[in-house]
Write a protein that holds these residues in place. Structure first.
Motif, mmCIF file in Angstrom:
data_model
loop_
_atom_site.group_PDB
_atom_site.id
_atom_site.type_symbol
_atom_site.label_atom_id
_atom_site.label_comp_id
_atom_site.label_asym_id
_atom_site.label_seq_id
_atom_site.Cartn_x
_atom_site.Cartn_y
_atom_site.Cartn_z
ATOM 1 N N LEU A 1 0.892 -1.213 -0.095
ATOM 2 C CA LEU A 1 0.022 -0.108 0.014
ATOM 3 C C LEU A 1 0.723 1.210 -0.192
ATOM 4 O O LEU A 1 0.555 2.294 -0.610
ATOM 5 N N VAL A 2 1.916 1.060 0.712
ATOM 6 C CA VAL A 2 2.936 2.399 0.891
ATOM 7 C C VAL A 2 4.356 1.876 0.393
ATOM 8 O O VAL A 2 4.768 0.758 0.776
ATOM 9 N N GLY A 3 4.799 2.722 -0.436
ATOM 10 C CA GLY A 3 6.384 2.377 -1.034
ATOM 11 C C GLY A 3 6.634 3.215 -2.019
ATOM 12 O O GLY A 3 5.801 4.152 -2.553
ATOM 13 N N PRO A 4 7.704 3.376 -2.536
ATOM 14 C CA PRO A 4 8.216 4.150 -3.584
ATOM 15 C C PRO A 4 7.474 4.015 -4.639
ATOM 16 O O PRO A 4 6.985 2.509 -5.052
ATOM 17 N N PRO B 1 7.248 -1.540 -3.925
ATOM 18 C CA PRO B 1 6.731 -0.375 -4.378
ATOM 19 C C PRO B 1 5.478 -0.119 -3.819
ATOM 20 O O PRO B 1 4.848 -1.025 -3.585
ATOM 21 N N GLY B 2 5.066 1.062 -4.100
ATOM 22 C CA GLY B 2 3.758 1.201 -3.118
ATOM 23 C C GLY B 2 2.343 1.815 -4.099
ATOM 24 O O GLY B 2 2.996 2.607 -5.018
ATOM 25 N N ILE B 3 1.321 1.918 -4.018
ATOM 26 C CA ILE B 3 0.274 2.839 -4.435
ATOM 27 C C ILE B 3 0.639 4.005 -4.183
ATOM 28 O O ILE B 3 0.250 4.871 -4.757
ATOM 29 N N THR B 4 0.887 4.417 -2.925
ATOM 30 C CA THR B 4 1.341 5.790 -2.417
ATOM 31 C C THR B 4 2.635 5.787 -1.566
ATOM 32 O O THR B 4 3.120 4.395 -1.485
ATOM 33 N N GLY B 5 3.148 6.826 -1.573
ATOM 34 C CA GLY B 5 4.536 6.536 -0.696
ATOM 35 C C GLY B 5 4.985 8.056 -0.218
ATOM 36 O O GLY B 5 4.204 9.075 -0.246
ATOM 37 N N TRP B 6 6.132 8.133 0.505
ATOM 38 C CA TRP B 6 6.573 9.425 0.955
ATOM 39 C C TRP B 6 6.612 10.527 0.065
ATOM 40 O O TRP B 6 6.407 11.814 0.208
ATOM 41 N N ALA B 7 7.287 10.314 -1.310
ATOM 42 C CA ALA B 7 7.278 11.211 -2.091
ATOM 43 C C ALA B 7 6.064 11.829 -2.688
ATOM 44 O O ALA B 7 5.747 13.092 -2.732
ATOM 45 N N GLN B 8 5.064 10.890 -2.780
ATOM 46 C CA GLN B 8 3.669 11.078 -3.221
ATOM 47 C C GLN B 8 3.004 12.347 -2.252
ATOM 48 O O GLN B 8 2.229 13.140 -2.776
ATOM 49 N N ASN C 1 4.154 14.542 -8.304
ATOM 50 C CA ASN C 1 4.898 15.009 -9.696
ATOM 51 C C ASN C 1 5.368 16.510 -9.794
ATOM 52 O O ASN C 1 6.015 16.779 -10.608
ATOM 53 N N ALA C 2 5.032 17.252 -8.738
ATOM 54 C CA ALA C 2 5.552 18.535 -8.803
ATOM 55 C C ALA C 2 6.902 18.928 -8.423
ATOM 56 O O ALA C 2 7.555 19.584 -8.266
ATOM 57 N N GLN D 1 14.577 15.078 -6.023
ATOM 58 C CA GLN D 1 13.690 15.005 -4.806
ATOM 59 C C GLN D 1 13.067 13.951 -4.436
ATOM 60 O O GLN D 1 12.815 13.404 -3.394
ATOM 61 N N LYS D 2 12.527 13.465 -5.534
ATOM 62 C CA LYS D 2 11.500 12.199 -5.477
ATOM 63 C C LYS D 2 12.415 10.906 -4.644
ATOM 64 O O LYS D 2 11.941 10.277 -3.868
#
Length: 204
Positions: A103-106, A129-136, A141-142, A147-148
Motif C-alpha cells: 500500500l505504501v512504498g516508492p 513499491p507502493g500505491i502511494t509513498g512518502w514522495a507522493q 509530480n511537482a 527530490q523524489k
C-alpha cells in the motif's frame, strides 16, 4: 506485519470498491474506448519485474508518423479527473493483494530507468513499491526526480507501521485536493534520463 496489513486492507478495499472500479471502467470504455486497463511491466522488490494495472486515462492518438502525441494532447478532461482523484490507481489493489506491491512504498517507475539510477537512488528498490509513498504526499509530480528519489530512499531506510498510517492518511487528503498530479508546465511528469537529462514522458 507490513505484509499482513497490506493483504487485509487491500482485500477489504478491493471487495468494497468493486462497484466503483466497475463504474469507472464503464465510463472509461464509453468515453476513452478500449482497452479499459493500462498494463505495463514495472520493477518491484529488488527490481524484479511485475505487471502493473491501472485504469486508462489517455486516448490513443498518433501523429502522421505513427508516434503517440504528447500527454497534453492525449489526456482528456475525464482522464485529468480520474488522475486527480487517483481513481486510476485502484486496480493496483490487486497488485498489493498478490504481493507485487505494498500500500505504501516508492512508486514503481519504468523498467528502462533501472540502469540510470545511482547506487543511492537504486536503494528505493529495497522495499516493495507502493500505491502511494512518502514522495507522493510530499509533492508528487511537482517534485524533481532528485527530490523524489531522496524521499524514496529515506522511506526505504526508515519505514515503519505508523509512518505508513500517516502516509495513507495524507494520501486521502491529497486525493481530495488533487495537488501535485502534474509537474510544472506538463500534463504528467518528465521522463527520467539520468540526473542531468529530462525529456517529456508519455504514459497511458
Amino acid at each position: 506485519m507490513k505484509r499482513f496489513f497490506d493483504f487485509i486492507v487491500s482485500f477489504v478495499l478491493l471487495v468494497s470498491l468493486i462497484p466503483v472500479i466497475v463504474l469507472v471502467s464503464l465510463v472509461v470504455r464509453v468515453f476513452l474506448g478500449a482497452p479499459v486497463f493500462f498494463m505495463q511491466s514495472r520493477p518491484g522488490l529488488h527490481g524484479k519485474p511485475f505487471k502493473l494495472y491501472k485504469l486508462r486515462t489517455m486516448i490513443d492518438v498518433c501523429d502522421a508518423s505513427g508516434n503517440p502525441l504528447t500527454d497534453e494532447l492525449r489526456l482528456t478532461p475525464l482522464g485529468k479527473f480520474i488522475r486527480r482523484t487517483s481513481l486510476d490507481e485502484l486496480p493496483q489493489l490487486w497488485n498489493v493483494l498478490r504481493g507485487d506491491m505494498s500500500l505504501v512504498g516508492p512508486r514503481p517507475l519504468l523498467m528502462e530507468y533501472l540502469p540510470l539510477y545511482s547506487t543511492e537512488q537504486a536503494r528505493r528498490h529495497l522495499v516493495r513499491p507502493g500505491i502511494t509513498g512518502w514522495a507522493q504526499v510530499n509533492g508528487r509530480n511537482a517534485l524533481s526526480w532528485e527530490q523524489k528519489f531522496e524521499l524514496d530512499v529515506w522511506y526505504a531506510a526508515n519505514h515503519n507501521f505508523w509512518l505508513d498510517i500517516k502516509i495513507l492518511g495524507l494520501t486521502i487528503i491529497q486525493a481530495l485536493t488533487g495537488k501535485g498530479v502534474s509537474s510544472e508546465n506538463h500534463a504528467t511528469m518528465l521522463r527520467f534520463k539520468g540526473s542531468s537529462r529530462l525529456i517529456i514522458h508519455n504514459d497511458k
